[in-house]
Enzyme design. Structure first.
Site, PDB file in Angstrom:
ATOM      1  N   ARG A  98      -0.531  16.800  12.129  1.00 15.07           N
ATOM      2  CA  ARG A  98       0.724  17.378  12.883  1.00 15.07           C
ATOM      3  C   ARG A  98       0.318  18.817  12.316  1.00 15.07           C
ATOM      4  O   ARG A  98       1.161  19.277  11.675  1.00 15.07           O
ATOM      5  CB  ARG A  98       2.061  16.936  12.133  1.00 15.07           C
ATOM      6  N   HIS A 120      -3.437  14.048  -0.832  1.00 18.30           N
ATOM      7  CA  HIS A 120      -3.725  13.263   0.471  1.00 18.30           C
ATOM      8  C   HIS A 120      -2.719  13.472   1.725  1.00 18.30           C
ATOM      9  O   HIS A 120      -3.145  13.669   2.672  1.00 18.30           O
ATOM     10  CB  HIS A 120      -3.927  11.824   0.092  1.00 18.30           C
ATOM     11  N   TYR A 160      -0.152   2.833  15.342  1.00 12.59           N
ATOM     12  CA  TYR A 160       0.573   3.011  14.197  1.00 12.59           C
ATOM     13  C   TYR A 160       2.258   3.402  14.378  1.00 12.59           C
ATOM     14  O   TYR A 160       3.227   2.916  13.577  1.00 12.59           O
ATOM     15  CB  TYR A 160       0.075   4.001  13.256  1.00 12.59           C
ATOM     16  N   ASP A 184      -9.132   0.591   0.346  1.00  7.85           N
ATOM     17  CA  ASP A 184      -8.510   0.149   1.203  1.00  7.85           C
ATOM     18  C   ASP A 184      -9.106   0.614   2.653  1.00  7.85           C
ATOM     19  O   ASP A 184      -8.832   1.486   3.278  1.00  7.85           O
ATOM     20  CB  ASP A 184      -7.115   0.698   1.263  1.00  7.85           C
ATOM     21  N   GLU A 209     -10.547   4.403   1.744  1.00  9.93           N
ATOM     22  CA  GLU A 209      -9.639   4.557   0.762  1.00  9.93           C
ATOM     23  C   GLU A 209      -9.840   4.463  -0.604  1.00  9.93           C
ATOM     24  O   GLU A 209      -9.911   3.396  -0.951  1.00  9.93           O
ATOM     25  CB  GLU A 209      -8.195   4.191   1.327  1.00  9.93           C
ATOM     26  N   THR A 237      -4.140   6.587  -1.178  1.00  8.49           N
ATOM     27  CA  THR A 237      -5.400   7.315  -1.389  1.00  8.49           C
ATOM     28  C   THR A 237      -5.385   8.383  -2.312  1.00  8.49           C
ATOM     29  O   THR A 237      -4.448   9.157  -2.265  1.00  8.49           O
ATOM     30  CB  THR A 237      -5.898   7.911  -0.071  1.00  8.49           C
ATOM     31  N   THR A 285      -9.629  -5.494   2.312  1.00  8.92           N
ATOM     32  CA  THR A 285      -9.140  -4.514   1.259  1.00  8.92           C
ATOM     33  C   THR A 285      -9.960  -5.000   0.093  1.00  8.92           C
ATOM     34  O   THR A 285      -9.725  -6.143  -0.618  1.00  8.92           O
ATOM     35  CB  THR A 285      -7.622  -4.550   0.828  1.00  8.92           C
ATOM     36  N   ARG A 288      -9.632   4.403  11.595  1.00 12.31           N
ATOM     37  CA  ARG A 288      -8.734   5.534  11.853  1.00 12.31           C
ATOM     38  C   ARG A 288      -8.559   5.577  13.208  1.00 12.31           C
ATOM     39  O   ARG A 288      -7.322   5.931  13.531  1.00 12.31           O
ATOM     40  CB  ARG A 288      -9.454   6.805  11.364  1.00 12.31           C
ATOM     41  N   LYS A 325      -5.947  -1.522   9.352  1.00 12.34           N
ATOM     42  CA  LYS A 325      -5.877  -1.673   8.008  1.00 12.34           C
ATOM     43  C   LYS A 325      -6.043  -3.047   7.229  1.00 12.34           C
ATOM     44  O   LYS A 325      -6.472  -3.224   6.131  1.00 12.34           O
ATOM     45  CB  LYS A 325      -4.495  -1.103   7.153  1.00 12.34           C
ATOM     46  N   ASP A 359       0.856  -1.214   0.146  1.00 13.83           N
ATOM     47  CA  ASP A 359      -0.079  -0.155  -0.029  1.00 13.83           C
ATOM     48  C   ASP A 359       0.818   1.501  -0.005  1.00 13.83           C
ATOM     49  O   ASP A 359       1.639   1.443   0.897  1.00 13.83           O
ATOM     50  CB  ASP A 359      -0.993   0.065   1.083  1.00 13.83           C
ATOM     51  N   GLU A 398      -8.301   4.123  -4.042  1.00 14.41           N
ATOM     52  CA  GLU A 398      -7.113   3.741  -4.636  1.00 14.41           C
ATOM     53  C   GLU A 398      -7.268   3.128  -6.003  1.00 14.41           C
ATOM     54  O   GLU A 398      -8.222   2.619  -6.320  1.00 14.41           O
ATOM     55  CB  GLU A 398      -6.279   2.889  -3.745  1.00 14.41           C
ATOM     56  N   GLN A 440      -6.073   2.457  13.928  1.00 12.89           N
ATOM     57  CA  GLN A 440      -4.771   3.129  13.412  1.00 12.89           C
ATOM     58  C   GLN A 440      -3.940   3.982  14.125  1.00 12.89           C
ATOM     59  O   GLN A 440      -2.706   4.062  14.276  1.00 12.89           O
ATOM     60  CB  GLN A 440      -4.994   3.549  11.936  1.00 12.89           C
ATOM     61  N   GLU A 449     -10.642  12.916   5.265  1.00 11.16           N
ATOM     62  CA  GLU A 449     -10.436  14.213   4.615  1.00 11.16           C
ATOM     63  C   GLU A 449     -11.724  14.864   4.377  1.00 11.16           C
ATOM     64  O   GLU A 449     -11.767  16.219   4.565  1.00 11.16           O
ATOM     65  CB  GLU A 449      -9.443  13.902   3.469  1.00 11.16           C
TER      66      GLU A 449
HETATM   67 CA    CA Z   1      -4.091   3.005   1.546  1.00 12.71          CA
END
Ligand code: CA
Length: 419
Positions: A136, A127, A236, A225, A191, A346, A249, A229, A245, A120, A193, A232, A360
Site C-alpha cells: 500500500r 515486518h 487474501y 511459515d 517467514e 515474521t 509450516t 506470495r 500459507k 499465526d 518466526e 496469497q 522484504e
Molecule cells: Ca506468518
C-alpha cells in the site's frame, strides 16, 4: 557439570534441557531431552522410575507428542527439569542411565507437540511496516488496528512439518501477465518466526487474564511459515490468508521452556497508544533472542559450498508479546488446549539484512541477492534449502539455543486441470 559431555558453544548445555519427540532406528516415537550432542530417552527413564514423584503422568513420555506432559502444568515442568538436572549432574547414575543416552545425530525428530489449534500472528512492527509499504505505497503502512491488537489468523495444524521435511512447491491461482491462472507459485517465500506453545489449556467462555499467561505457556521453538506470495496476493481479500500459507509450516524439534528462557527475559518495547487493560502487564515478556536465516541452493550443495547467512535479526524489539497474544486470542472466550501453537509473525528488523522474509529482503524481487554459486534469488527455486537458527542471550558462555529448523523446496506434479 553433566556426565554427558557438552561441547563448548553447544546450544544445549545443562541450563537448557529442551524436550523433543523422536525415534532411534526402528524404535517408537517418544520424548527426549537434549544435552550437548546427545539426548536422554525420557520414556525409558520414566519407565525405570527415575522421574517418580515429579507429577509427570505415567507413560506420558512414551507418547508421540508432548501434549499430555504439557497439560500437567508448571509444578510438574519444574520438577521434571530439576530431576533431570540432578540426574545429569550425578556421576553415580551414569552407568545405569547412560544406557538411555543416544547421539542426537542418530535420532529422527518430529514435531514436538500435536496442536489442536495453530495461530499465526503478525507482531513485528518492522515486518508489518515493510509489507504495508510494499502493498500500500503512499499510505500509512500500519493499518488502524495494528497498534491496538495483536493481528492474527488461524492456520492449518495438519501441515505442520518436522525439521528436514521437503516443501512441495504449492500450486494455485495467481496472476500471470495480468491474467489469473492456476499453476505453480513463482513467489515462494519463507517467514522467520518464533513459536510459543501452550501447556495448560483453558475452558471455552473463560478468557485467560494476561497475568495468568505464565501458568499456561510452556516454551518456545522456531517456526518457518512458508508462504506463496503470488497465491496469497490473489486470494487474501476479504477473508485472509488461505492456500498461500496452509501447504507447510516447519517447526523446530527442540522445545525450550520458559523456565530455561527466564534469564533472557527483557522488558518489551514501549507501546503507543498504551494497550487496553486486558493486554497490559508489568511482567517482562520480551526475550533476548537472536535469529538467523541460512540459505543453500542445490548447486551449492552439489559443489560442496557451505550455506550462507542471508539475514540476522533480533526478537528483542517485537511489538506484541506471547502473553499479549494469548490474552488476545482468548478474549472472546475461545478455548485453548495443551500443545496449541502460536507463531510470532515474521521477525524483521529495521535495517537491510535483518528481514525475516525474502519479499522484504529483496523488496518483492527488485533487489535480488547473490549466492556463492553465481546465481541470484528473489524467491525460492526448487532445490533451495533454508534453515532458521536461533539462540537466547548474547554472551557465548551463558547463551542457550533454540536449535534450528530446515526445509528443502521440491517440485510436485501439476494438477491434471492445469495447462
Ligand atoms: Ca506468518
Amino acid at each position: 557439570m553433566s556426565w554427558v559431555p557438552v561441547p563448548e558453544g553447544s546450544p544445549f548445555p545443562l541450563a537448557n534441557l529442551p524436550l523433543g519427540i523422536g525415534r532411534d532406528g526402528d524404535g517408537a516415537q517418544r520424548a527426549w531431552v537434549a544435552i550437548g550432542d546427545a539426548a536422554l530417552d525420557l520414556a525409558a527413564a520414566q519407565a525405570e522410575g527415575w522421574l517418580d514423584g515429579t507429577g509427570a503422568p505415567a507413560g506420558c513420555f512414551g507418547a508421540s507428542s508432548l501434549n499430555e506432559y504439557l497439560a500437567a502444568g508448571p509444578a510438574t515442568w519444574s520438577a521434571v527439569r530439576a530431576r533431570v538436572t540432578e540426574l545429569l549432574e550425578d556421576p553415580s547414575v551414569e552407568r545405569r542411565l547412560g544406557a538411555h543416552v543416544r547421539p542426537r545425530a542418530d535420532l529422527v525428530m518430529g514435531v514436538p507437540v500435536a496442536p489442536a489449534d495453530y495461530v499465526d500472528f503478525y507482531s513485528s512492527i518492522h515486518h508489518a511496516t515493510n509489507l504495508g509499504r510494499l502493498f500500500r505505497p503512499d499510505t500509512e503502512p500500519l493499518l488502524a488496528n495494528w497498534r491496538r491488537i495483536p493481528v492474527g489468523y488461524h492456520g492449518r495444524c495438519g501441515t505442520l512439518v518436522a525439521d528436514g521435511s521437503e516443501i512441495h512447491r504449492p500450486h494455485g491461482y495467481r496472476v500471470v501477465d495480468g491474467e489469473p491462472q492456476v499453476g505453480p507459485s513463482r513467489a515462494l517465500d519463507i517467514e522467520l518466526e518464533v513459536g510459543t506453545v501452550v501447556g495448560v489449556g483453558s475452558e471455552r467462555g473463560r478468557p485467560i487474564p494476561i497475568g495468568e499467561a505464565g501458568r499456561h505457556l510452556y516454551g518456545m521453538c522456531l517456526v518457518n511459515d512458508w508462504s506463496a506470495r503470488d497465491i496469497q496476493a490473489f486470494e487474501y481479500q476479504p477473508l485472509g490468508p488461505f492456500l498461500g500459507k496452509s501447504f507447510a509450516t516447519s517447526v523446530s524439534p527442540w522445545l525450550v521452556s520458559f523456565e530455561a528462557l527466564a534469564p533472557f527475559r527483557i522488558a518489551a518495547v514501549r507501546q503507543d497508544p498504551p494497550p487496553a487493560d486486558y493486554l497490559s502487564t508489568a511482567e517482562h515478556w520480551g526475550f533476548d533472542l537472536h535469529l538467523e536465516v541460512w540459505f543453500e541452493s542445490a548447486a551449492m550443495r552439489d559443489g560442496g559450498l557451505p550455506a550462507v547467512c542471508i539475514s540476522r535479526t533480533t526478537f528483542a524489539d517485537m511489538y506484541w508479546t506471547p502473553a499479549q497474544q494469548l490474552a488476545h486470542l482468548t478474549l472472546n472466550g475461545a478455548s485453548t488446549r495443551a500443545g496449541d501453537l502460536f507463531a510470532s509473525g515474521t521477525v524483521s528488523g529495521p535495517t537491510p539484512g535483518s528481514e525475516g522474509s525474502l519479499i522484504e529482503l529483496t523488496w518483492r524481487g527488485e533487489r535480488p541477492f547473490e549466492l556463492p554459486d553465481g546465481t541470484t534469488r528473489s524467491f525460492l527455486l526448487d532445490g533451495d534449502c533454508v534453515e532458521l537458527r536461533g539462540w537466547a542471550g548474547s554472551d557465548p558462555s551463558t547463551r542457550i539455543g533454540l536449535g534450528s529448523v530446515g526445509g528443502t523446496v521440491v517440485d510436485r506434479p501439476a494438477h491434471p486441470e492445469e495447462d
